[in-house]
Design a protein around this motif. Sequence first.
Motif, PDB file in Angstrom:
ATOM      1  N   UNK A  81       0.834  -1.204   0.000  1.00 53.35           N
ATOM      2  CA  UNK A  81       0.000   0.000   0.000  1.00 53.35           C
ATOM      3  C   UNK A  81       0.863   1.246   0.000  1.00 53.35           C
ATOM      4  N   UNK A  82       0.579   2.162  -0.920  1.00 56.17           N
ATOM      5  CA  UNK A  82       1.393   3.371  -1.093  1.00 56.17           C
ATOM      6  C   UNK A  82       0.760   4.552  -0.364  1.00 56.17           C
ATOM      7  N   UNK A  83       1.490   5.084   0.591  1.00 54.49           N
ATOM      8  CA  UNK A  83       1.035   6.252   1.347  1.00 54.49           C
ATOM      9  C   UNK A  83       1.268   7.534   0.547  1.00 54.49           C
ATOM     10  N   UNK A  84       0.387   8.510   0.750  1.00 53.07           N
ATOM     11  CA  UNK A  84       0.532   9.862   0.194  1.00 53.07           C
ATOM     12  C   UNK A  84       0.358   9.934  -1.330  1.00 53.07           C
ATOM     13  N   UNK A  85      -0.290   8.953  -1.927  1.00 49.22           N
ATOM     14  CA  UNK A  85      -0.672   9.105  -3.332  1.00 49.22           C
ATOM     15  C   UNK A  85      -1.934   9.963  -3.388  1.00 49.22           C
ATOM     16  N   UNK A  86      -2.075  10.738  -4.443  1.00 48.31           N
ATOM     17  CA  UNK A  86      -3.283  11.527  -4.666  1.00 48.31           C
ATOM     18  C   UNK A  86      -4.105  10.856  -5.755  1.00 48.31           C
ATOM     19  N   UNK A  87      -5.384  10.588  -5.454  1.00 48.14           N
ATOM     20  CA  UNK A  87      -6.298  10.004  -6.439  1.00 48.14           C
ATOM     21  C   UNK A  87      -7.284  11.090  -6.836  1.00 48.14           C
ATOM     22  N   UNK A  88      -7.363  11.369  -8.137  1.00 45.69           N
ATOM     23  CA  UNK A  88      -8.127  12.519  -8.628  1.00 45.69           C
ATOM     24  C   UNK A  88      -8.968  12.123  -9.836  1.00 45.69           C
ATOM     25  N   UNK A  89     -10.247  12.513  -9.806  1.00 44.96           N
ATOM     26  CA  UNK A  89     -11.127  12.306 -10.956  1.00 44.96           C
ATOM     27  C   UNK A  89     -10.840  13.413 -11.959  1.00 44.96           C
ATOM     28  N   UNK A  90     -10.454  13.034 -13.151  1.00 45.88           N
ATOM     29  CA  UNK A  90     -10.056  14.006 -14.169  1.00 45.88           C
ATOM     30  C   UNK A  90     -11.217  14.273 -15.129  1.00 45.88           C
ATOM     31  N   UNK A  91     -11.105  15.353 -15.879  1.00 44.05           N
ATOM     32  CA  UNK A  91     -12.067  15.628 -16.938  1.00 44.05           C
ATOM     33  C   UNK A  91     -13.346  16.312 -16.500  1.00 44.05           C
ATOM     34  N   UNK A  92     -13.521  16.555 -15.203  1.00 45.67           N
ATOM     35  CA  UNK A  92     -14.683  17.298 -14.722  1.00 45.67           C
ATOM     36  C   UNK A  92     -14.209  18.689 -14.346  1.00 45.67           C
ATOM     37  N   UNK A  93     -14.556  19.671 -15.141  1.00 49.59           N
ATOM     38  CA  UNK A  93     -14.119  21.035 -14.863  1.00 49.59           C
ATOM     39  C   UNK A  93     -15.216  21.791 -14.134  1.00 49.59           C
ATOM     40  N   UNK A  94     -14.917  22.180 -12.905  1.00 54.61           N
ATOM     41  CA  UNK A  94     -15.845  22.949 -12.081  1.00 54.61           C
ATOM     42  C   UNK A  94     -15.281  24.361 -11.947  1.00 54.61           C
ATOM     43  N   UNK A  95     -15.779  25.266 -12.782  1.00 59.22           N
ATOM     44  CA  UNK A  95     -15.218  26.622 -12.807  1.00 59.22           C
ATOM     45  C   UNK A  95     -15.422  27.367 -11.489  1.00 59.22           C
ATOM     46  N   UNK A  96     -16.381  26.936 -10.703  1.00 58.53           N
ATOM     47  CA  UNK A  96     -16.613  27.593  -9.418  1.00 58.53           C
ATOM     48  C   UNK A  96     -15.851  26.963  -8.265  1.00 58.53           C
ATOM     49  N   UNK A  97     -15.088  25.921  -8.553  1.00 62.27           N
ATOM     50  CA  UNK A  97     -14.383  25.207  -7.481  1.00 62.27           C
ATOM     51  C   UNK A  97     -13.203  26.016  -6.969  1.00 62.27           C
ATOM     52  N   UNK A  98     -13.140  26.160  -5.653  1.00 58.60           N
ATOM     53  CA  UNK A  98     -12.034  26.855  -5.007  1.00 58.60           C
ATOM     54  C   UNK A  98     -11.459  25.970  -3.917  1.00 58.60           C
ATOM     55  N   UNK A  99     -10.147  25.985  -3.814  1.00 60.25           N
ATOM     56  CA  UNK A  99      -9.476  25.204  -2.775  1.00 60.25           C
ATOM     57  C   UNK A  99      -8.108  25.820  -2.524  1.00 60.25           C
ATOM     58  N   UNK A 100      -7.811  26.086  -1.265  1.00 58.42           N
ATOM     59  CA  UNK A 100      -6.517  26.657  -0.889  1.00 58.42           C
ATOM     60  C   UNK A 100      -5.757  25.678  -0.009  1.00 58.42           C
ATOM     61  N   UNK A 101      -4.654  25.111  -0.494  1.00 58.47           N
ATOM     62  CA  UNK A 101      -3.840  24.245   0.363  1.00 58.47           C
ATOM     63  C   UNK A 101      -3.352  25.028   1.577  1.00 58.47           C
TER      64      UNK A 101
END
Length: 265
Positions: A81-101
Amino acid sequence: MKNRQSLTLSLVLGALLVAVPLVAQAGGTIKGKVTYSGPPVEPKEFAFSKFPNIEFCKQNPSKKGDDTRLLKEVEVDGNKGLKNAIVSVRGIEDKGFKYTPDVKAILCEFQPFTGVLVNKGNFMVTNEDADPSDPKSAEGVLHNPHSFDVLGAKSATLFNIGLAKKGDSLDKTIKMRMARKGSVLRLQCDQHEFMQAWYLPVENGHFAATGADGTFEIKDVPAGKHKVLAWHPIAGNVEIEVEVKDGATVEANFDIKKVNKFKGV
């Protein structure tokens, strides 16, 4: 007569509303595991003597003996099992999406080691370190977050700002010119080279980071066929297609077989 008819109609409609759910269940869940079956990646070693704040940074448990700091880039458990991998759904563009690390410098380490960001959105880093035993660092251990837009062998500075005191933070708008070609953000402290972290650009909120056992879960994914990326900055990345159905859970498992360092996505 009209009043009676209106009352009867209201009662019928009310009964229908009770019988039928007000909100239909929308979206499904993607869950699974990311494994790494490639060659072992040994931790990078850094001599504490080459960097400032030696005694303070030694408090971080990621070390070998009392002289060497370790940077564990690829962490795998007994079942791959690999720790700290990021799994992301691609191809869905949400122009209103905001996220600040919201990255923290804690005990001479950037946390989390991997994460996501929104290109042309904000990125925050906060210094949480101070050393009361050292008069020079009692108010804060100096960290200098330096970020790069990285694509293969190419890289360009995004910000380079010193945070001298505990509680100091930066909040910068990120403009990654190579993002559409698959670049990622690399963060490193100019004061302490072993402080490193990586962040993947996303266009929607359908993502998750794997735990210590490599597992993940992403809820509320729109129904339909989607490409899903499992990304790790050092181990590499794998992309598969899954079909999500409303109210259901689909399993998605990824196996990364070889190191694909700095190649972006």
